[in-house]
Write an enzyme that holds these catalytic residues in place. Structure first.
Site, short mmCIF file in Angstrom:
data_model
loop_
_atom_site.label_atom_id
_atom_site.label_comp_id
_atom_site.label_asym_id
_atom_site.label_seq_id
_atom_site.Cartn_x
_atom_site.Cartn_y
_atom_site.Cartn_z
N GLY A 104 0.63 -1.25 0.39
CA GLY A 104 0.03 -0.16 -0.07
C GLY A 104 0.86 1.47 0.01
N ARG A 143 13.68 10.23 -2.24
CA ARG A 143 14.86 10.99 -2.23
C ARG A 143 15.49 10.81 -1.55
NH1 ARG A 143 14.82 16.35 -0.25
NH2 ARG A 143 15.73 18.10 -1.54
N VAL A 153 18.46 8.26 -2.60
CA VAL A 153 19.09 8.32 -3.86
C VAL A 153 19.89 9.89 -4.20
CG1 VAL A 153 18.71 9.75 -6.38
CG2 VAL A 153 16.88 7.80 -5.71
N ARG A 175 0.99 -4.74 -5.89
CA ARG A 175 1.07 -6.43 -5.03
C ARG A 175 1.61 -7.21 -6.19
NH1 ARG A 175 -3.04 -3.44 -2.15
NH2 ARG A 175 -1.35 -3.02 0.44
N GLY A 194 5.18 -1.79 3.89
CA GLY A 194 4.28 -2.12 5.56
C GLY A 194 4.96 -3.63 5.55
N ASP A 195 4.14 -4.05 6.46
CA ASP A 195 4.54 -5.78 6.65
C ASP A 195 4.74 -6.57 5.79
OD1 ASP A 195 2.15 -5.04 7.38
OD2 ASP A 195 2.19 -6.81 9.34
N SER A 212 5.84 -6.37 2.65
CA SER A 212 6.15 -5.95 2.33
C SER A 212 8.47 -6.12 2.54
CB SER A 212 6.83 -4.44 1.64
OG SER A 212 5.96 -4.27 0.84
N THR A 246 3.69 3.33 5.17
CA THR A 246 2.46 2.68 5.92
C THR A 246 1.39 4.04 6.48
OG1 THR A 246 0.83 1.32 6.53
CG2 THR A 246 2.83 1.43 7.72
N ASP A 289 -0.60 3.03 8.25
CA ASP A 289 -1.43 2.64 9.50
C ASP A 289 -1.03 2.74 11.18
OD1 ASP A 289 -3.99 1.33 7.57
OD2 ASP A 289 -3.01 -0.71 7.74
N ASP A 302 1.44 0.42 12.30
CA ASP A 302 1.13 -0.72 12.67
C ASP A 302 2.81 -1.49 12.46
OD1 ASP A 302 1.45 -0.73 10.13
OD2 ASP A 302 0.16 -2.25 10.10
N MET A 350 -9.63 3.51 8.51
CA MET A 350 -8.50 2.26 8.05
C MET A 350 -7.50 1.84 9.50
SD MET A 350 -6.72 3.12 4.19
CE MET A 350 -7.83 2.81 2.59
N ARG A 410 -6.39 -2.11 9.36
CA ARG A 410 -7.26 -3.48 9.62
C ARG A 410 -7.33 -4.32 11.01
NH1 ARG A 410 -5.08 -5.54 4.35
NH2 ARG A 410 -4.00 -3.73 4.05
N ARG A 465 -27.50 15.53 28.88
CA ARG A 465 -27.05 16.80 28.26
C ARG A 465 -26.71 18.01 27.55
NH1 ARG A 465 -21.51 17.65 28.29
NH2 ARG A 465 -20.43 15.50 27.50
N HIS A 513 -24.81 16.52 19.07
CA HIS A 513 -24.36 15.77 18.01
C HIS A 513 -22.93 14.40 18.75
CE1 HIS A 513 -20.91 18.82 17.61
NE2 HIS A 513 -20.18 17.63 18.15
N GLU A 536 -11.26 0.17 10.87
CA GLU A 536 -12.11 -0.75 9.50
C GLU A 536 -11.63 -2.19 10.60
OE1 GLU A 536 -8.69 -0.94 6.68
OE2 GLU A 536 -10.05 -1.64 5.69
P1 ADP Z 1 2.51 -3.90 2.69
O1 ADP Z 1 3.70 -3.64 2.35
O2 ADP Z 1 1.88 -2.80 2.50
O3 ADP Z 1 1.64 -4.74 3.97
P2 ADP Z 1 1.23 -5.97 1.70
O4 ADP Z 1 0.73 -6.82 2.31
O5 ADP Z 1 0.44 -6.42 -0.26
O6 ADP Z 1 1.58 -5.42 1.49
O7 ADP Z 1 2.98 -7.41 0.50
C1 ADP Z 1 3.37 -6.37 0.03
C2 ADP Z 1 3.94 -7.25 -0.98
O8 ADP Z 1 5.10 -7.51 -0.46
C3 ADP Z 1 3.53 -9.28 -1.62
O9 ADP Z 1 2.47 -8.53 -2.93
C4 ADP Z 1 4.40 -9.77 -1.86
O10 ADP Z 1 5.27 -9.14 -3.59
C5 ADP Z 1 5.72 -9.06 -1.11
N1 ADP Z 1 5.56 -10.11 0.34
C6 ADP Z 1 4.01 -10.41 1.03
N2 ADP Z 1 4.34 -11.55 2.20
C7 ADP Z 1 5.47 -11.89 1.53
C8 ADP Z 1 6.01 -13.36 2.29
N3 ADP Z 1 5.59 -13.77 2.88
N4 ADP Z 1 7.43 -13.81 0.72
C9 ADP Z 1 7.46 -12.65 -0.04
N5 ADP Z 1 7.10 -11.78 0.11
C10 ADP Z 1 5.99 -11.19 0.69
#
Ligand code: ADP
Length: 319
Positions: free
Chosen positions: A11, A21, A24, A72, A102-103, A105, A125, A127, A129, A169, A171, A211, A215, A222
């Site tokens: 995401g 940036r 790089v 993804r 995020g996690d 990735s 992310t 979130d 999280d 948002m 999850r 009282r 509103h 979510e």
């Molecule tokens: P986010 O990084 O925002 O949490 P996703 O959970 O969709 O998003 O993960 C992004 C991408 O990371 C996935 O589409 C996949 O390519 C890769 N990924 C997720 N889980 C694994 C895993 N267990 N092993 C290898 N690559 C993963």
């Protein structure tokens, strides 16, 4: 190390561009070559890789989204997919990789490191999280977007004397709900990390009604349930007109706040420093305003929690 790569995955979040940036420019500052990989791990597998110069990242620090695009990629979850990715990295002579995401990735980054390819994770992310950092890139911007939306909804809620349920948002994490709820004086905040009692929520609304409150605002993360479901239950229990707004993807966009730009710049640059120090399989973060890094396995196994003291405070301030 002479050549590194950078990609954004999963995401998107506001501030990812500022992080790209920083990677790089910091790399070029240290006389490294940098390659941008488009479309996350999918682009890595496909060899969608271009050399980046100082000018490639000009005029992006204030833009939301990610100039490298994101995707993804199910294939990257397989050993074959990961090996294809590593072949591409070798083909381009890339020796270290920065993954902003995020996690999910991070799991891809963990796999690359396990296969012997040095990879650093940067938390991007909305979130908030990801363990191992007090803040993720994009959270502050999303928080301000939510606050802006709630302020507007509050105007119409007051005019019509209505109860509003707003779904934000998150999850698995209630940070956006908790912070925006506290910032906006919501009557009730529902987060996935804490149990809620519908009778208690109704009781609180009734006390407010008695009282003379004009509103009520109820914020639901979510991950804690559907805003529409909450709206229906409240309407039935109290016989008052209840409106529901699901803020949705508006929360992901927009120009990053100053806080997110600075955070992204610091974390992106830190990732390059760590690669140069020979670190691999770590994630960068900020804790108590200090830049830190943690083993990626630790970041992935530690459970994210919300600040329960803050949650308690939000309840005390909305009695
Ligand atoms: P986010 O990084 O925002 O949490 P996703 O959970 O969709 O998003 O993960 C992004 C991408 O990371 C996935 O589409 C996949 O390519 C890769 N990924 C997720 N889980 C694994 C895993 N267990 N092993 C290898 N690559 C993963």
């Amino acid at each position: 190390m002479k050549r590194i790569g950078v990609l954004t995955s999963g995401g998107d979040s506001p501030g990812m561009n500022a992080a790209i940036r920083a990677v790089v420019r910091k790399a070029i500052f240290h006389e490294l070559e940098v390659y941008g990989i488009s479309y996350g791990y999918q682009g890595l597998i496909n060899g969608d890789i271009q050399k980046m110069e100082l000018g490639s990242v000009g005029d992006i620090i204030h833009r939301g989204g990610t100039m490298l695009y994101t995707a993804r990629c199910e294939e990257f979850k397989t050993l074959e997919g990961q090996q294809k990715g590593i072949e591409q990295l070798k083909k381009f002579g890339i020796e270290g990789l920065v993954v902003i995401g995020g996690d999910g990735s991070y799991r891809g980054a963990q796999k690359l490191t396990e296969h012997g390819f040095p990879t650093i994770g940067v938390p991007g992310t909305i979130d908030n999280d990801i363990p191992g950092t007090d803040f993720t890139i994009g959270f502050d911007t999303a928080l301000n977007t939510v606050i802006d939306a709630i302020d507007k909804i509050r105007d119409t809620a007051t005019s019509h004397e209505r109860t509003y349920v707003i779904e934000v948002m998150g999850r698995h994490a209630g940070d956006l709900a908790l912070w925006s709820g506290l910032a906006d004086g919501a009557e009730t905040i529902v987060v996935p990390e804490a149990d809620y009692d519908m009778q208690e929520i109704i009781g609180r609304l009734k006390r407010g009604q008695e009282r003379g409150k004009k509103h009520s605002i109820i914020i639901v993360a979510e991950g804690a349930g559907s805003g529409f479901d909450f709206g229906n239950r409240i309407q039935e229990a109290m016989n008052i007109e209840t409106r529901v707004t699901v803020l949705g993807h508006i929360q992901r966009g927009g120009s990053p706040t100053g806080f997110d730009r600075v955070l992204a710049s610091r974390l992106g640059a830190k990732a390059v420093d760590l690669l140069l120090e020979g670190k691999a399989g770590v994630t960068v973060g900020i804790e108590k305003n200090e830049l830190v890094y943690h083993d990626i396995n630790e970041a992935l196994t530690r459970k994210h929690t919300i600040d329960l003291e803050m949650y308690k405070l939000s309840q005390q301030l909305s009695i």
